[in-house]
Design an enzyme around this catalytic site. Structure first.
Site, PDB file in Angstrom:
ATOM      1  N   ASP A  21       0.914  -1.271   0.083  1.00  0.00           N
ATOM      2  CA  ASP A  21      -0.118   0.176   0.074  1.00  0.00           C
ATOM      3  C   ASP A  21       0.693   1.379   0.001  1.00  0.00           C
ATOM      4  O   ASP A  21       2.107   1.148   0.464  1.00  0.00           O
ATOM      5  CB  ASP A  21      -0.988   0.012   1.338  1.00  0.00           C
ATOM      6  CG  ASP A  21      -2.023   1.049   1.207  1.00  0.00           C
ATOM      7  OD1 ASP A  21      -2.440   1.557  -0.096  1.00  0.00           O
ATOM      8  OD2 ASP A  21      -2.677   1.103   2.115  1.00  0.00           O
ATOM      9  N   ASN A  69     -10.823  -2.476  -5.495  1.00  0.00           N
ATOM     10  CA  ASN A  69     -10.130  -1.484  -6.342  1.00  0.00           C
ATOM     11  C   ASN A  69     -10.745  -1.382  -7.793  1.00  0.00           C
ATOM     12  O   ASN A  69     -10.433  -0.639  -8.544  1.00  0.00           O
ATOM     13  CB  ASN A  69      -8.660  -2.143  -6.582  1.00  0.00           C
ATOM     14  CG  ASN A  69      -7.708  -1.844  -5.391  1.00  0.00           C
ATOM     15  OD1 ASN A  69      -6.932  -2.770  -4.937  1.00  0.00           O
ATOM     16  ND2 ASN A  69      -8.099  -0.963  -4.538  1.00  0.00           N
ATOM     17  N   ARG A 185       1.825  -4.882   6.309  1.00  0.00           N
ATOM     18  CA  ARG A 185       1.399  -3.919   5.532  1.00  0.00           C
ATOM     19  C   ARG A 185       1.952  -2.356   5.520  1.00  0.00           C
ATOM     20  O   ARG A 185       2.481  -2.060   6.594  1.00  0.00           O
ATOM     21  CB  ARG A 185      -0.291  -3.337   6.065  1.00  0.00           C
ATOM     22  CG  ARG A 185      -0.851  -2.296   5.192  1.00  0.00           C
ATOM     23  CD  ARG A 185      -2.342  -2.067   5.455  1.00  0.00           C
ATOM     24  NE  ARG A 185      -2.956  -1.522   4.533  1.00  0.00           N
ATOM     25  CZ  ARG A 185      -4.175  -1.503   4.207  1.00  0.00           C
ATOM     26  NH1 ARG A 185      -4.908  -2.350   4.655  1.00  0.00           N
ATOM     27  NH2 ARG A 185      -4.744  -0.587   3.139  1.00  0.00           N
TER      28      ARG A 185
HETATM   29  C1  IPE Z   1      -5.641  -2.582  -0.139  1.00  0.00           C
HETATM   30  O1  IPE Z   1      -4.878  -1.443  -0.440  1.00  0.00           O
HETATM   31  C2  IPE Z   1      -5.535  -3.665  -1.563  1.00  0.00           C
HETATM   32  C3  IPE Z   1      -4.331  -3.668  -2.121  1.00  0.00           C
HETATM   33  C4  IPE Z   1      -2.985  -3.456  -1.546  1.00  0.00           C
HETATM   34  C5  IPE Z   1      -4.316  -4.298  -3.600  1.00  0.00           C
HETATM   35  P1  IPE Z   1      -6.080  -0.244  -0.574  1.00  0.00           P
HETATM   36  O2  IPE Z   1      -5.347   0.930  -0.954  1.00  0.00           O
HETATM   37  O3  IPE Z   1      -7.122  -0.553  -1.537  1.00  0.00           O
HETATM   38  O4  IPE Z   1      -6.920  -0.230   0.540  1.00  0.00           O
HETATM   39  P2  IPE Z   1      -7.882   0.590   1.420  1.00  0.00           P
HETATM   40  O5  IPE Z   1      -8.998   0.872   0.523  1.00  0.00           O
HETATM   41  O6  IPE Z   1      -7.262   2.222   1.730  1.00  0.00           O
HETATM   42  O7  IPE Z   1      -8.378  -0.049   2.623  1.00  0.00           O
HETATM   43  C1  IPE Z   2      -1.393   0.207  -3.295  1.00  0.00           C
HETATM   44  O1  IPE Z   2      -1.251   1.466  -3.483  1.00  0.00           O
HETATM   45  C2  IPE Z   2      -1.514  -0.416  -4.729  1.00  0.00           C
HETATM   46  C3  IPE Z   2      -2.959  -0.804  -4.963  1.00  0.00           C
HETATM   47  C4  IPE Z   2      -4.050  -0.839  -4.062  1.00  0.00           C
HETATM   48  C5  IPE Z   2      -3.465  -1.301  -6.381  1.00  0.00           C
HETATM   49  P1  IPE Z   2      -2.473   2.754  -3.523  1.00  0.00           P
HETATM   50  O2  IPE Z   2      -2.873   2.840  -4.978  1.00  0.00           O
HETATM   51  O3  IPE Z   2      -3.287   2.259  -2.672  1.00  0.00           O
HETATM   52  O4  IPE Z   2      -1.875   3.765  -2.975  1.00  0.00           O
HETATM   53  P2  IPE Z   2      -2.478   4.777  -1.703  1.00  0.00           P
HETATM   54  O5  IPE Z   2      -2.999   3.914  -0.638  1.00  0.00           O
HETATM   55  O6  IPE Z   2      -3.804   5.574  -2.242  1.00  0.00           O
HETATM   56  O7  IPE Z   2      -1.263   5.823  -1.486  1.00  0.00           O
HETATM   57 MG    MG Z   3      -4.021   2.490  -0.484  1.00  0.00          MG
END
Ligand code: IPE
Ligand code: IPE
Ligand code: MG
Length: 252
Positions: A21, A69, A185
């Protein structure tokens, strides 16, 4: 001493799962579009896989795209799917050479055709490898996984007395893998976001402020070292763990 040197080889987790993340926030902090963070996250995947192999981890599960997502802006979803295809195409020779076996968990049928084709070809090509198992969670969510498990259990007419922890596990996408001992995480968020809810019942949780594109080998070793300081009691007392006493044995 480096974190790698501090690792006790006898206490390395066999399965590490990672919620990758912080790509978007990392990109923003560099004055770039979110997708720039996703591109840069690929290097962290390489580094993490390398570190997993070097430390003796046999299963590495990476949460790459969740069911939720799909609700992101269309352009970002498309960019992520393209990145997935290009990364698999670009990395497959190296993965195969390093005896990595690739697996995917999640609603794989919901992915675009090009992703499915690349993914199936890569899984087929690496199916004989057994140095490390790289498991990509794609279009994955734990509630989706539990839903499909329950539907299959009912469709097959299993009886209530046949239901057990073992049976439920065998209907999940992770049936062939042990539960993760360690869940990492990145990016400072302290939540599970619908990831492996059943499988992490007794996993050790490790949270780091580091955004995914900055995560590297040393960060992975640091997480392993932290894991090795934990006392895993599984409901027993500390004394039972230290004396190796079994269930219901008297402590006096
Ligand atoms: C969790 O990350 C999903 C992945 C890392 C693929 P998100 O960024 O989507 O999670 P939330 O929505 O902030 O909890
Ligand atoms: C994780 O990074 C990748 C996916 C969930 C696909 P994010 O895209 O969630 O990045 P933040 O959390 O918005 O910074
Ligand atoms: Mg994220």
């Amino acid at each position: 001493m480096s974190y790698f040197e501090q690792i006790d080889p006898l206490k390395v987790p066999s399965h590490v799962a990672v919620i990758m993340d912080g790509n978007g926030r990392w990109a923003k902090s560099h004055g770039k579009e979110r997708i720039f963070g996703h591109f840069n996250g690929v290097e962290s995947v390489r580094a993490t896989l390398k570190a997993a192999v070097k430390s003796g981890v046999k299963y590495l599960t990476l949460y790459a795209f969740s069911t939720e997502n799909w609700n992101r802006p269309k352009e970002e979803v498309e960019a992520l799917m393209n990145l997935l295809v290009h990364t698999i195409t670009g990395e497959i020779d190296e993965l195969d050479k390093n005896e990595v076996r690739l697996h995917a968990i999640g609603d794989i049928d919901s992915l675009p055709e090009s992703c499915k084709t690349e993914l199936h070809a890569a899984m087929e090509r690496t199916s004989g490898n057994n140095k490390v198992n790289l498991i990509l969670a794609l279009s994955y969510s734990s509630r989706w996984e539990i839903n499909q498990a329950v539907k299959r259990i009912l469709a097959e007419g299993l009886k209530p007395e046949e239901i057990s922890d073992h049976l439920i596990s065998s209907y999940l996408c992770t049936a062939a893998f042990p539960d993760p001992e360690l869940l990492i995480r990145t990016s400072g968020e302290k939540r599970i976001s619908n990831f492996l809810l059943w499988q992490i019942a007794y996993s050790e949780l490790y949270f780091t402020e580091t955004h995914w594109p900055d995560f590297n080998e040393e960060e992975f070793y640091k997480a392993i070292c932290d894991y090795q300081t934990r006392e895993r009691r599984f409901g027993k007392t500390s004394e039972q763990i230290h004396t190796g006493m079994g269930i219901n044995e008297k402590t006096t």
